[in-house]
Design a protein around this motif. Structure first.
Motif, PDB file in Angstrom:
ATOM      1  N   ASN A  74      42.378  -0.500 -60.178  1.00  9.19           N
ATOM      2  CA  ASN A  74      42.897   0.730 -59.703  1.00  9.19           C
ATOM      3  C   ASN A  74      42.126   1.815 -60.117  1.00  9.19           C
TER       4      ASN A  74
ATOM      5  N   ALA B 224      47.833   5.803 -63.075  1.00  7.04           N
ATOM      6  CA  ALA B 224      48.417   4.589 -63.710  1.00  7.04           C
ATOM      7  C   ALA B 224      49.601   4.204 -62.752  1.00  7.04           C
TER       8      ALA B 224
ATOM      9  N   LYS C  57      52.702   0.782 -61.421  1.00 13.29           N
ATOM     10  CA  LYS C  57      52.947  -0.381 -61.590  1.00 13.29           C
ATOM     11  C   LYS C  57      53.535  -0.915 -60.446  1.00 13.29           C
TER      12      LYS C  57
ATOM     13  N   ASP D 118      54.294  -4.688 -57.772  1.00 15.43           N
ATOM     14  CA  ASP D 118      54.842  -6.205 -57.609  1.00 15.43           C
ATOM     15  C   ASP D 118      53.720  -6.617 -56.305  1.00 15.43           C
TER      16      ASP D 118
ATOM     17  N   VAL E 249      50.312 -11.094 -67.921  1.00 22.96           N
ATOM     18  CA  VAL E 249      51.465 -10.915 -66.972  1.00 22.96           C
ATOM     19  C   VAL E 249      51.871 -12.194 -66.867  1.00 22.96           C
TER      20      VAL E 249
ATOM     21  N   ASP F  63      56.289  -6.183 -61.631  1.00 16.34           N
ATOM     22  CA  ASP F  63      55.824  -5.144 -62.535  1.00 16.34           C
ATOM     23  C   ASP F  63      54.221  -5.229 -63.254  1.00 16.34           C
ATOM     24  N   LEU F  64      53.272  -5.333 -62.398  1.00 16.48           N
ATOM     25  CA  LEU F  64      51.972  -5.666 -62.815  1.00 16.48           C
ATOM     26  C   LEU F  64      51.725  -4.165 -63.242  1.00 16.48           C
ATOM     27  N   GLU F  65      51.327  -3.809 -64.482  1.00 18.09           N
ATOM     28  CA  GLU F  65      50.838  -2.467 -65.012  1.00 18.09           C
ATOM     29  C   GLU F  65      49.422  -2.338 -64.835  1.00 18.09           C
ATOM     30  N   LEU F  66      48.955  -1.376 -64.002  1.00 12.23           N
ATOM     31  CA  LEU F  66      47.615  -0.739 -64.002  1.00 12.23           C
ATOM     32  C   LEU F  66      47.431   0.676 -64.470  1.00 12.23           C
ATOM     33  N   PRO F  67      46.824   0.665 -65.685  1.00 13.79           N
ATOM     34  CA  PRO F  67      46.518   2.188 -66.129  1.00 13.79           C
ATOM     35  C   PRO F  67      45.380   2.465 -65.045  1.00 13.79           C
TER      36      PRO F  67
ATOM     37  N   ARG G 103      41.649  -6.003 -63.924  1.00 14.36           N
ATOM     38  CA  ARG G 103      42.306  -7.155 -64.346  1.00 14.36           C
ATOM     39  C   ARG G 103      41.570  -8.506 -63.533  1.00 14.36           C
TER      40      ARG G 103
END
Length: 586
Positions: free
Chosen positions: A430, A434, A436, A438, A458, A467-471, A476
């Motif tokens: 990313n 930030a 989020k 799918d 995850v 809801d994969l969170e990517l700041p 990742r």
């Protein structure tokens, strides 16, 4: 040919890496700038300094050390794009069998090639003790331009005078025009590749350095010589030294230029993928529309190469500005390293990339892209990530060879997977704010998965991550690496040139038990990489050391078989693992 996809290269510009001997100075005092303010002069980096930091390179997980040319250069200064320059870059060779005095203690100057008691030989031994392969940069198309007190093209062989443009007794030099400011046309010191005596000497010199302990070469500006020259040289070197590593660099505008693709497919050596590096710049340094789409679309066209997984990839090199000089924020360095280390190809790290080394003078163009190495910090975030990713590449076959697939793509977010046999890797990057997201069609089994870089978790359920969170700036990497227990000698079979269709599989069959004794149903199956490429390991036991016959066959989903229409190939099964049989469907 040896399988090198598990390797990570580290490219050191010797004069700009580290100084280990304060007494160095070379034969021409005007060539050395002790203030390190003139980038066109030597700055004092040497082989002792490189040896001093060999453990730093080793702890990064590097398995292949490439160094700029260490052959003896002409001592005079000459014009380089209109400025007086010393040959710190290693491009103006005067003697292919002697080491450059600027890189040696004074007592080791002018030692004959047979002398093995030099700092270079100590570097060779240090690399072998750590399992690091040593690759030398070589210029084959031209000699030196001459300067004050030095005749253009004056070249020696282990201290014995050989030739020059003024006294070209062997007819080694061309006679044509050259525009130095553009670097185009034929240099007045360009070698005449049609001279068999020149090619013979070049083969002998390179073979002698291999016998001295070098593991391979990276040839500069390969586009300046015809492919037949490289085919001949590659074949001769591999015949005498089967494990030699060979690579070429070209000043091409992109990987899809016809000449670059032809070289990669026909020259018999790996090619530095200039197109990949350019798309990295476009994806991470440019802020206009496109972003990660540029590198994703580039990777989608890998089938144009016979084997895209053997291309050498990089983020930075000695000819282009550093990423930070082209606008990439330093906090995105982790994104760049992760993308390089998990994409197809053999990754090459330019010295200092792991610390964000750069100099923005004149927009960071050559020679300002070659500053002195400043940090050797193994605890920086980028260095720690690099050591993790080199280990992942070494162990995970999906990273080395796997089929690439885009799972989620926008200008700012790039999620992709690579799959090979039972090994898997999923990478999420990313470069924006930030987010989020799918992600569907994830090739990981149901359950929790942990990012190898930062420990973020995850949960995968039926091929989906919800809801994969990517700041902002996140990288990742989720990897499934299976440990394999096999007995026998491993040979990698690689097949290109067959345009695969859905539902088909490829096998390699032959006259020995390990190849099914011509029974297609008992033959080892290869793994799909892209529409033009299949790979698979074959383990030989009773046939180790023997000569075998083999050919490939395609089996469709109904069980119908199509065999190659050519005669079976013959090959000697090696005693040790690591050999690659590279074939084209016929």
């Amino acid at each position: 040919m040896r399988d090198a996809r598990a390797h990570t290269q580290y490219y050191v510009f010797v004069d700009r890496f580290a100084s280990g001997d304060s007494s160095l100075g070379g034969k021409n005092p005007a060539a050395l700038d002790t203030t390190r303010s003139d980038p066109f002069r030597y700055w004092g980096g040497d082989l002792a300094g490189l040896l001093q930091y060999i453990d730093y390179i080793d702890k990064l997980g590097i398995s292949c050390l490439r160094i700029s040319s260490v052959f003896e250069q002409m001592p005079a200064l000459a014009l380089d794009r209109g400025r007086l320059s010393a040959p710190y870059h290693g491009q103006w060779i005067a003697d292919y069998r002697r080491l450059e005095p600027h890189y040696l203690p004074r007592e080791e100057w002018d030692r004959p090639f047979a002398d093995r008691n030099t700092v270079f030989d100590r570097l060779v031994q240090a690399c072998k003790q750590r399992g690091i392969r040593l690759i030398l940069d070589v210029v084959c198309d031209r000699s030196n331009p001459g300067g004050e007190g030095w005749v253009p093209g004056e070249i020696w062989d282990d201290g014995s005078w050989q030739s020059s443009t003024e006294n070209d007794t062997f007819g080694w030099y061309r006679r044509s025009s050259y525009r130095e400011d553009e670097g185009t046309g034929d240099s007045p010191v360009r070698f005449q590749e049609n001279r068999a005596s020149f090619r013979k000497v070049m083969r002998e010199v390179l073979s002698d350095w291999l016998a001295r302990g070098v593991d391979g070469y990276c040839f500069d500006a390969v586009q300046r010589l015809p492919i037949w020259f490289w085919q001949e040289l590659t074949a001769c070197l591999r015949l005498a030294h089967p494990e030699v590593s060979l690579c070429g660099t070209a000043t091409a505008r992109g990987g899809w230029e016809e000449a670059a693709v032809d070289f990669a497919n026909q020259a018999g050596m790996r090619l530095m993928d200039a197109g990949f590096q350019r798309r990295i710049v476009e994806s991470l340094c440019w802020r206009d529309a496109g972003g990660f789409r540029r590198i994703a679309h580039y990777l989608d066209r890998d089938e144009v190469f016979e084997d895209a997984t053997s291309l050498v990839t990089c983020l930075e090199n000695e000819k282009t500005p550093r990423l930070l000089s082209q606008g990439m924020p330093k906090e995105h360095l982790l994104l760049a390293l992760t993308l390089l280390m998990t994409s197809r190809g053999v990754p090459c790290i330019f010295y200092g990339t792991e610390s964000g080394l750069h100099d923005d003078t004149e927009r960071g163009n050559d020679p300002y892209n070659r500053p002195m190495m400043r940090e050797f910090d193994l605890d920086s975030p980028a260095s720690r990530a690099l050591s993790i990713l080199t280990a992942l590449r070494r162990d995970n076959l999906a990273v080395q060879r796997g089929h690439y697939r885009t799972l989620w793509l926008s200008d700012d977010i790039f999620v992709y997977s690579r799959v090979y046999a039972e090994d898997r890797v999923v990478v999420a990057l990313n470069r924006g704010g930030a987010a989020k997201i799918d992600v569907a069609e994830v090739p990981l089994s149901n359950g929790p998965w942990v990012d190898v870089l930062h420990g973020a978790g995850v949960f995968v359920h039926e091929g989906q991550i919800v809801d994969l969170e990517l700041p902002s700036g996140a990288a990742r990497v989720f990897a499934d690496t299976r440990h394999r227990e096999h007995v026998g000698t491993r040979v990698l079979c690689r097949l290109s040139g067959y345009s695969s269709r859905f539902g088909e599989s490829v096998v390699v069959t032959g006259n020995v038990p390990e190849l099914g004794q011509w029974d297609v149903e008992a033959a080892p199956r290869l793994h799909y990489v892209n529409r033009n490429l299949w790979m698979g390991d074959v383990y030989f036991g009773v046939s180790r050391g023997k000569r075998v016959l083999y050919k490939y066959a395609v089996v469709d989903e109904r069980g119908s078989v199509v065999r190659e229409s050519t005669m079976p190939r013959a090959a000697d099964v090696p005693q040790e693992s690591g050999e690659e049989w590279a074939d084209r469907w016929g």
